[in-house]
Design an enzyme around this catalytic site. Structure first.
Site, PDB file in Angstrom:
ATOM      1  N   LYS A 116       0.886  -1.167   0.000  1.00 62.97           N
ATOM      2  CA  LYS A 116       0.000   0.000   0.000  1.00 62.97           C
ATOM      3  C   LYS A 116       0.922   1.213   0.000  1.00 62.97           C
ATOM      4  O   LYS A 116       1.538   1.538   1.019  1.00 62.97           O
ATOM      5  CB  LYS A 116      -0.909   0.006   1.237  1.00 62.97           C
ATOM      6  N   GLY A 167      -8.367   9.602   8.677  1.00 64.61           N
ATOM      7  CA  GLY A 167      -8.787   9.728  10.066  1.00 64.61           C
ATOM      8  C   GLY A 167      -9.820  10.803  10.318  1.00 64.61           C
ATOM      9  O   GLY A 167     -10.228  11.012  11.460  1.00 64.61           O
ATOM     10  N   ALA A 209      -9.491   5.934   3.050  1.00 64.72           N
ATOM     11  CA  ALA A 209      -9.358   7.098   3.941  1.00 64.72           C
ATOM     12  C   ALA A 209     -10.539   8.049   3.908  1.00 64.72           C
ATOM     13  O   ALA A 209     -11.106   8.340   2.860  1.00 64.72           O
ATOM     14  CB  ALA A 209      -8.097   7.902   3.633  1.00 64.72           C
ATOM     15  N   GLY A 210     -10.870   8.514   5.119  1.00 66.30           N
ATOM     16  CA  GLY A 210     -11.813   9.616   5.279  1.00 66.30           C
ATOM     17  C   GLY A 210     -13.237   9.235   5.610  1.00 66.30           C
ATOM     18  O   GLY A 210     -14.050  10.103   5.909  1.00 66.30           O
ATOM     19  N   ASN A 215      -9.716   2.381   8.919  1.00 65.65           N
ATOM     20  CA  ASN A 215      -9.011   2.096  10.165  1.00 65.65           C
ATOM     21  C   ASN A 215      -9.677   2.844  11.316  1.00 65.65           C
ATOM     22  O   ASN A 215     -10.397   2.276  12.122  1.00 65.65           O
ATOM     23  CB  ASN A 215      -7.533   2.442  10.045  1.00 65.65           C
ATOM     24  N   THR A 216      -9.486   4.167  11.335  1.00 62.14           N
ATOM     25  CA  THR A 216      -9.959   4.953  12.477  1.00 62.14           C
ATOM     26  C   THR A 216     -11.462   4.808  12.718  1.00 62.14           C
ATOM     27  O   THR A 216     -11.904   4.716  13.872  1.00 62.14           O
ATOM     28  CB  THR A 216      -9.601   6.440  12.252  1.00 62.14           C
TER      29      THR A 216
END
Lengths: 264, 65
Positions: free
Chosen positions: A101, A162, A189-190, A211-212
């Site tokens: 990645k 995040g 992301a986001g 993730n977050t």
């Protein structure tokens, strides 16, 4: 192609369209529960410095290996193409995979990729036999360049890493999907809520990397499951073909035969 | 000899990267290495000689997003 077709990335097939990061969970047990609850088959990992005699890395690697999922190492935090290339080479040796990645950060506040360095690094790594999954912006021309240098998968952001904001630029994501109908596109992301994941899957995206949004949720494993349901719902909706929005109302109950109607 | 290891300045006696890993307690750890920004494969560590001022990176698996 149907909504049940597997996700195909560099020749490997996956039933799940959710990729999970492994950082920021309250504990390794919660991470493992989240992976199991969501059915996730691909997780991202990183390389970091460790003092001699430390065993954190060794123990984390055993833990991940025992989960039996595909490992996708990242080059998180790299600021130049050279840093990213060297990190990728180290990751290939440690994790025994050609997958990478690829992240090259260009702005520390937004963590926006340096797309020029990203293309340079992707070119070098592709030539060296890596299977590159680039974390990129929603820029159409950059996407084209990444495909030109050998990437077979693209991972555009929806919003800064995040941030949990959801899709910042719906038009750009829609344009990417239309321009590259055959390329696996994974939102990286986001995203913050399962409805965000459903929304990008409704556009025809192939998967979502989180993730977050999961790790920092009140109940990460329940949120991981909720995201996998959102992804499934969005994908099914894409194939079922969503109606075109209209500005004015249209009655769903037949107007013909309405009681008390005054016939001319 | 003074070199940089993971961003810190250290005095070491090791002449090769392999010896450095032993000297600093990385023996039998799952690590990857780079010398002056260049990746050094596991099998090349024993023949990779260190010089004053070299910058060594030693990394291990970790959580990531």
């Amino acid at each position: 192609m149907t909504s049940q077709a597997p996700l195909c990335l560099y020749g490997s097939q996956f039933q799940s369209r959710l990729l999970l990061g492994t950082a920021r969970y309250p504990s390794p047990a919660v991470l493992a529960d989240s992976i199991r609850a969501s059915g996730c088959e691909i997780v991202t990992v990183s390389l970091r410095r460790e003092a001699g005699g430390g065993r954190a890395g060794e123990s984390f690697w055993r833990f991940i290996r025992d989960l039996g999922v595909k490992v996708l190492p990242n080059t998180a935090g790299c600021l130049t193409a050279k840093e990213a290339i060297t990190t990728a080479q180290m990751a290939r040796e440690v994790f025994a995979t050609n997958w990478i990645k690829l992240e090259v950060i260009g702005d520390e506040d937004t963590l926006q990729p340096d797309v020029f360095a990203l293309v340079d690094a992707a070119r070098t790594l592709s030539r060296e036999g890596f299977e590159v999954l680039p974390y990129t912006t929603d820029d159409l021309v950059v996407a084209d360049k990444l495909l030109d240098v050998g990437c077979q998968v693209l991972m555009p952001w929806a919003a800064p890493i995040g941030s949990g904001r959801g899709v910042n630029n719906l038009y750009a994501l829609r344009a990417l999907r239309a321009r590259f109908p055959q390329t696996p596109l994974i939102i990286d992301a986001g995203l913050g809520a399962p409805s965000h994941a459903a929304a990008v899957m409704e556009l025809g995206y192939d998967g979502v990397l989180l993730n977050t949004a999961v790790a920092r949720a009140g109940d990460p494993s329940a949120m991981a499951r909720a995201f996998s349901l959102g992804i499934e719902a969005g994908r099914a909706a894409f194939f079922a073909k969503i109606i075109t929005p209209r500005d004015m109302a249209e009655p769903s109950t037949p107007a013909l035969g309405r009681p008390f109607d005054r016939l001319a | 000899m003074r070199i940089q290891v993971n961003g810190r300045s250290v005095d070491v006696i090791a002449a090769t990267l392999q010896n450095l890993l032993q000297e600093l307690g990385y023996e039998n750890q799952k690590v990857a290495t780079a010398l002056n920004m260049e990746f050094i494969r596991d099998k090349d560590r024993a023949k990779t000689r260190l010089s004053e001022g070299d910058m060594v990176e030693i990394v291990t698996p970790r959580q990531g997003g």
